[in-house]
Design an enzyme around this catalytic site. Structure first.
Site, PDB file in Angstrom:
ATOM      1  N   HIS A 106     -18.798  43.842  55.503  1.00 12.61           N
ATOM      2  CA  HIS A 106     -17.969  45.037  55.344  1.00 12.61           C
ATOM      3  C   HIS A 106     -18.329  45.822  54.080  1.00 12.61           C
ATOM      4  O   HIS A 106     -17.785  46.899  53.837  1.00 12.61           O
ATOM      5  CB  HIS A 106     -16.475  44.674  55.343  1.00 12.61           C
ATOM      6  CG  HIS A 106     -15.973  44.060  54.079  1.00 12.61           C
ATOM      7  ND1 HIS A 106     -15.961  42.699  53.862  1.00 12.61           N
ATOM      8  CD2 HIS A 106     -15.449  44.613  52.967  1.00 12.61           C
ATOM      9  CE1 HIS A 106     -15.446  42.443  52.678  1.00 12.61           C
ATOM     10  NE2 HIS A 106     -15.126  43.597  52.102  1.00 12.61           N
ATOM     11  N   ASP A 159     -18.406  37.931  58.838  1.00  9.55           N
ATOM     12  CA  ASP A 159     -18.475  38.930  57.762  1.00  9.55           C
ATOM     13  C   ASP A 159     -19.541  38.513  56.748  1.00  9.55           C
ATOM     14  O   ASP A 159     -19.237  38.018  55.661  1.00  9.55           O
ATOM     15  CB  ASP A 159     -17.102  39.060  57.093  1.00  9.55           C
ATOM     16  CG  ASP A 159     -17.018  40.250  56.151  1.00  9.55           C
ATOM     17  OD1 ASP A 159     -17.980  41.052  56.116  1.00  9.55           O
ATOM     18  OD2 ASP A 159     -15.991  40.384  55.459  1.00  9.55           O
ATOM     19  N   SER A 178     -15.169  41.594  46.916  1.00  7.58           N
ATOM     20  CA  SER A 178     -15.807  41.306  48.201  1.00  7.58           C
ATOM     21  C   SER A 178     -17.289  41.035  48.040  1.00  7.58           C
ATOM     22  O   SER A 178     -17.975  41.683  47.257  1.00  7.58           O
ATOM     23  CB  SER A 178     -15.642  42.504  49.148  1.00  7.58           C
ATOM     24  OG  SER A 178     -14.313  42.718  49.508  1.00  7.58           O
ATOM     25  N   GLY A 179     -17.793  40.077  48.817  1.00  9.12           N
ATOM     26  CA  GLY A 179     -19.220  39.810  48.836  1.00  9.12           C
ATOM     27  C   GLY A 179     -19.686  38.812  47.808  1.00  9.12           C
ATOM     28  O   GLY A 179     -20.816  38.323  47.878  1.00  9.12           O
TER      29      GLY A 179
END
Length: 247
Positions: free
Chosen positions: A65, A109, A202-203
């Site tokens: 995402h 994801d 995120s990530g």
């Protein structure tokens, strides 16, 4: 769509938390995590941030995402607001999302970013080992996560923050996220200990015993407190290996 990890609820912040802390954590020792990557993401007229981690000289692993029209990776950073000599800024040549990534359920994801050129490995820019295929981390294992994400609804940080989190059992996570939770996911963060990731983290990698085991993914909108869902890297090791070898 905003890149987010948790809803912006004030009670996530533990008593006494100050600006500059990942939720319940502290500033990382400068360059103690040489694999960390900062992602500047351009999507239309908007700019977002994500984390990632260097897994090969020319590949960064992150969340699907975190895709964008253009992505620039910064390696060797601690304080983003400073022009540190250790920093290497490299544009992304190719964004390779998992072919079965589902935006609605956040399943699969995970994304590989092929860099425009190889990173120069130094003491402050290095690789992190990935877990092995099908490995499952035992509940209660203490892990850590780091990022440059927001520290509250209104505060951002330009200094790498870190926090220690314990792995939570699949049963506990399934009971909470049963509409979304899959075997390709894992959870971390004690619900009785308000420590977690936040917007912009995120990530980034969930690191257990020096090995990357999870990826901070986009949690469901009802995820307002720990535990938080992570992409389980071991589930995707064949895809990661085949993808990097095939390019």
């Amino acid at each position: 769509m905003l890149i987010l990890i948790l809803l912006p609820v004030a009670f996530l912040l533990p008593p006494g938390a100050e600006a500059g802390e990942i939720i319940g954590g502290q500033e990382a020792q400068p360059h103690s995590r040489p694999y960390m990557a900062y992602l500047k993401i351009q999507r239309g007229n908007e700019t977002f941030r994500c984390g990632g981690f260097l897994v090969a000289e020319n590949f960064v692993l992150t969340a699907a995402h975190c895709e964008g029209d253009e992505i620039t990776v910064t390696l060797g950073a601690h304080r983003l607001s400073e022009q540190e000599r250790s920093q290497q800024k490299i544009p992304v040549k190719r964004q390779i999302r998992h072919p079965r990534y589902n935006r609605e359920t956040t399943n699969n994801d995970i994304m590989l970013l092929q860099l425009h050129h190889k990173a120069r490995l130094t003491k402050k820019v290095g690789l992190i080992d990935l877990t092995s295929a099908h490995r499952r981390v035992s509940p209660g294992t203490m892990c850590s996560v780091a990022g440059w994400g927001m520290t509250s609804l209104t505060n951002t940080t330009n200094t790498l923050q870190e926090v220690n989190l314990s792995v939570i059992s699949d049963k506990t996570c399934y009971n909470r996220y049963h509409y979304y939770y899959r075997s390709s996911m894992m959870c971390a963060g004690d619900p009785d200990d308000q420590k977690s990731v936040y917007y912009g983290d995120s990530g980034g990698p969930l690191v257990c015993c020096g090995v990357a085991e999870g990826i901070v993914c986009k949690c469901m909108e009802n995820s307002i407190e720990p535990p938080v869902v992570y992409t389980r890297i071991s589930h995707f090791m064949p895809w990661i290996t085949d993808t990097m070898r095939g390019i």
